[in-house]
Design a protein around this motif. Structure first.
Motif, PDB file in Angstrom:
ATOM      1  N   UNK A 159     -25.637 -20.527  47.617  1.00  0.00           N
ATOM      2  CA  UNK A 159     -24.911 -19.442  46.941  1.00  0.00           C
ATOM      3  C   UNK A 159     -23.599 -19.938  46.323  1.00  0.00           C
ATOM      4  N   UNK A 160     -22.948 -20.886  47.001  1.00  0.00           N
ATOM      5  CA  UNK A 160     -21.746 -21.494  46.410  1.00  0.00           C
ATOM      6  C   UNK A 160     -22.107 -22.214  45.109  1.00  0.00           C
ATOM      7  N   UNK A 161     -23.235 -22.893  45.144  1.00  0.00           N
ATOM      8  CA  UNK A 161     -23.700 -23.613  43.951  1.00  0.00           C
ATOM      9  C   UNK A 161     -23.943 -22.638  42.796  1.00  0.00           C
ATOM     10  N   UNK A 162     -24.637 -21.532  43.090  1.00  0.00           N
ATOM     11  CA  UNK A 162     -24.872 -20.518  42.051  1.00  0.00           C
ATOM     12  C   UNK A 162     -23.549 -19.937  41.549  1.00  0.00           C
ATOM     13  N   UNK A 163     -22.579 -19.830  42.451  1.00  0.00           N
ATOM     14  CA  UNK A 163     -21.297 -19.199  42.108  1.00  0.00           C
ATOM     15  C   UNK A 163     -20.440 -20.121  41.237  1.00  0.00           C
ATOM     16  N   UNK A 164     -20.362 -21.383  41.631  1.00  0.00           N
ATOM     17  CA  UNK A 164     -19.486 -22.316  40.906  1.00  0.00           C
ATOM     18  C   UNK A 164     -20.193 -23.048  39.768  1.00  0.00           C
ATOM     19  N   UNK A 165     -21.505 -23.118  39.841  1.00  0.00           N
ATOM     20  CA  UNK A 165     -22.277 -23.778  38.776  1.00  0.00           C
ATOM     21  C   UNK A 165     -23.454 -22.905  38.361  1.00  0.00           C
ATOM     22  N   UNK A 166     -23.189 -21.696  37.861  1.00  0.00           N
ATOM     23  CA  UNK A 166     -24.312 -20.803  37.547  1.00  0.00           C
ATOM     24  C   UNK A 166     -25.200 -21.390  36.460  1.00  0.00           C
ATOM     25  N   UNK A 167     -26.509 -21.233  36.621  1.00  0.00           N
ATOM     26  CA  UNK A 167     -27.448 -21.616  35.553  1.00  0.00           C
ATOM     27  C   UNK A 167     -27.352 -20.574  34.452  1.00  0.00           C
ATOM     28  N   UNK A 168     -27.666 -20.978  33.235  1.00  0.00           N
ATOM     29  CA  UNK A 168     -27.599 -20.062  32.088  1.00  0.00           C
ATOM     30  C   UNK A 168     -28.389 -18.782  32.355  1.00  0.00           C
ATOM     31  N   UNK A 169     -27.789 -17.670  32.035  1.00  0.00           N
ATOM     32  CA  UNK A 169     -28.508 -16.394  32.072  1.00  0.00           C
ATOM     33  C   UNK A 169     -28.782 -15.861  33.458  1.00  0.00           C
ATOM     34  N   UNK A 170     -28.203 -16.488  34.476  1.00  0.00           N
ATOM     35  CA  UNK A 170     -28.495 -16.027  35.840  1.00  0.00           C
ATOM     36  C   UNK A 170     -27.322 -15.273  36.465  1.00  0.00           C
ATOM     37  N   UNK A 171     -26.304 -15.005  35.655  1.00  0.00           N
ATOM     38  CA  UNK A 171     -25.077 -14.402  36.181  1.00  0.00           C
ATOM     39  C   UNK A 171     -25.318 -13.121  36.978  1.00  0.00           C
ATOM     40  N   UNK A 172     -26.242 -12.292  36.503  1.00  0.00           N
ATOM     41  CA  UNK A 172     -26.452 -11.003  37.164  1.00  0.00           C
ATOM     42  C   UNK A 172     -27.024 -11.148  38.570  1.00  0.00           C
ATOM     43  N   UNK A 173     -27.575 -12.307  38.894  1.00  0.00           N
ATOM     44  CA  UNK A 173     -28.237 -12.452  40.191  1.00  0.00           C
ATOM     45  C   UNK A 173     -27.365 -13.132  41.248  1.00  0.00           C
ATOM     46  N   UNK A 174     -26.124 -13.481  40.868  1.00  0.00           N
ATOM     47  CA  UNK A 174     -25.303 -14.219  41.821  1.00  0.00           C
ATOM     48  C   UNK A 174     -24.973 -13.355  43.038  1.00  0.00           C
ATOM     49  N   UNK A 175     -25.250 -13.904  44.210  1.00  0.00           N
ATOM     50  CA  UNK A 175     -25.013 -13.184  45.457  1.00  0.00           C
ATOM     51  C   UNK A 175     -23.796 -13.776  46.150  1.00  0.00           C
ATOM     52  N   UNK A 176     -23.136 -12.959  46.933  1.00  0.00           N
ATOM     53  CA  UNK A 176     -21.884 -13.327  47.597  1.00  0.00           C
ATOM     54  C   UNK A 176     -22.070 -14.471  48.593  1.00  0.00           C
ATOM     55  N   UNK A 177     -21.475 -15.649  48.342  1.00  0.00           N
ATOM     56  CA  UNK A 177     -21.592 -16.755  49.300  1.00  0.00           C
ATOM     57  C   UNK A 177     -20.855 -16.446  50.607  1.00  0.00           C
ATOM     58  N   UNK A 178     -19.841 -15.562  50.543  1.00  0.00           N
ATOM     59  CA  UNK A 178     -19.012 -15.258  51.713  1.00  0.00           C
ATOM     60  C   UNK A 178     -19.815 -14.711  52.879  1.00  0.00           C
ATOM     61  N   UNK A 179     -20.957 -14.087  52.567  1.00  0.00           N
ATOM     62  CA  UNK A 179     -21.825 -13.552  53.620  1.00  0.00           C
ATOM     63  C   UNK A 179     -22.107 -14.635  54.667  1.00  0.00           C
ATOM     64  N   UNK A 180     -22.481 -15.821  54.179  1.00  0.00           N
ATOM     65  CA  UNK A 180     -22.906 -16.874  55.104  1.00  0.00           C
ATOM     66  C   UNK A 180     -21.718 -17.617  55.710  1.00  0.00           C
TER      67      UNK A 180
END
Lengths: 312, 312
Positions: free
Chosen positions: B276-297
């Protein structure tokens, strides 16, 4: 009544630990089937049919059970055998080879409509297509060699007129054998009581224990001879045509098959006439209650000799 | 919305002729799933789920689809892929690898009860037992090597305090690796949204596309971290114990597993914290809407450091 072997709940509960199916909830005998013992088994995960084989041996089962698994995997409506933790579909229970298969909805129909006959024909063709990639083989143990030999042991016991007709039919088949028809794995016993219907849909073909490799057209003839047969043992034209049309909507017949069809209809009847004659004149011990009228197929053959209206 | 690739009815009707499933009746997009396109497909024979793979390639699919088929064949509740006439589970449709699987009842639950958690634990253990005879292998692409390397690319981007905690966790896992724990094929993503429940019963585990070979206990930790996690990201003791109890009713843990459990709970959380940190700091193109909170873990790991009440 088809519970020949009694299964105790404790033996079954132990045996179920071979599987990933949860704990036993209920065990209930099924009063259908002639040669095997069947139970409904409910576990915490779902409902299954338990079969104990009274005649087939453990090492004879893979052809049939893997066939059902293969067909179910291809979406053909039939029970799916469940594999145990050793990846086997069958093992001994109460001293008998036993298996569990998925429990299907629906029930058999005594008086099928043309729409239901069409569905049977369509699913049978789908089964034949899906069977093309099945690797195991099984010669038909009730083919021409079998019925010729069996008939020899029957002629002397039968009324002269019937024996003459049986001789004629065996001779007719002998003089009309085919070698170039499409062949593959067939059900070989797709009577009405071996199909569970859910309204007009096929819930499942069952009882694959006569399945073998033979002409696909022979399977169609066997099915038609039961599904389209009226109470007077003549064929209902509408049901016959519907079954054929359903089949051809998936797999159209070849020119050779069209030519062979009248012979195949009689072959499909002869095989059951002979097996019923055998049961009648040479009953196995304790099977008296299950003897079915051989005359059904004799009358059907007589009709097939005259009818041409549902030839292909 | 999970329909990335649009499928036309005519293309699908053509493609369905590869199968023994009858004619197309209805096609309907499914608004769930992040990385694939899913449709409900109704044919004259039944209802199926069509998946078009947006990332996985055709030659990567056999591990996952044959695994699902293997598990379904063993009675584990999961979708059963349907094989086509060439005996393949997947082929191209609209230019994408595509497959059909059986359609299951049930839906996912947001707030599971202990009884439901117990059922998940029990079925997960059944899945692990049934998986023992599965022959294909797949290394875990998101194991310790992956999270260590990925974390290296994250430390500089994260707030100092969080980076320090991540470093600690990676180091903690590095210094507590196990080699003798029971291993096998695991789901590796058994979150609540990947289980269809029908009341208190498991209708099916779904979305096997992270499945791989790893420690069985790691799979239990991943499942528990989601099924027993409260809204404040701490663990609900009752649900945690119910899941563990359900699992152990089928496969009791070994002494080594009991010892490894506290580490494994944090490993199961670290893997998702890092992704989730990876998705947050290095999002893949067009995936912004799916980013989930890394803080959960991150919060979950903090709780795991303190809690001992659901240790084995």
């Amino acid at each position: 009544m088809s519970v020949y072997t009694s299964v105790s709940e404790s033996a079954l509960a132990d045996w179920l630990r071979r599987y990933s199916l949860g704990e036993l909830v209920e065990l209930k005998g099924i009063a259908a089937g002639i040669t095997n013992t069947n139970y409904f088994v409910t576990t915490t995960h779902g409902r299954y049919v338990l079969t104990l084989f009274e005649v087939l041996k453990l090492d004879e089962l893979p052809f049939y059970l893997e066939l059902m698994s293969h067909l179910a995997r291809h979406g053909v409506a039939c029970p799916a055998p469940v594999a145990d933790h050793t990846d086997a579909f069958a093992s001994l229970l109460e001293g008998k080879p036993a298996c569990l298969v998925s429990c299907l909805a629906g029930g058999d129909v005594a008086a099928p409509s043309p729409v239901q006959c069409r569905a049977v024909g369509e699913m049978l063709a789908q089964m034949h297509l899906a069977g093309a990639t099945y690797r195991r083989k099984m010669d038909n143990p009730r083919g021409p060699a079998w019925w010729s030999k069996t008939a020899e042991a029957l002629y002397d016991k039968m009324p002269v007129v019937d024996a003459a007709m049986l001789r004629e039919e065996v001779h007719y088949q002998d003089s009309h054998r085919f070698t170039h028809l499409p062949s593959g794995v067939i059900h070989a016993d797709l009577f009405k009581d071996n199909v569970l219907m859910d309204g007009d849909k096929i819930a499942g073909f069952i009882d694959f224990y006569y399945a073998c490799n033979d002409f696909l057209l022979y399977d169609v003839a066997i099915a038609l001879n039961d599904w389209a047969r009226r109470n007077d043992d003549d064929i209902d034209s509408d049901r016959a045509r519907a079954l054929i049309e359903g089949y051809q909507s998936v797999r159209p017949f070849s020119a050779d098959e069209v030519k062979a069809w009248p012979v195949m209809l009689r072959a499909g009847a002869l095989r059951f006439w002979v097996s019923r004659l055998l049961d009648f004149y040479h009953p196995a011990d304790g099977e008296l209650t299950f003897i079915k009228d051989p005359g059904v197929f004799q009358r059907l053959i007589a009709h097939h000799r005259d009818r041409t209206d549902f030839w292909l």
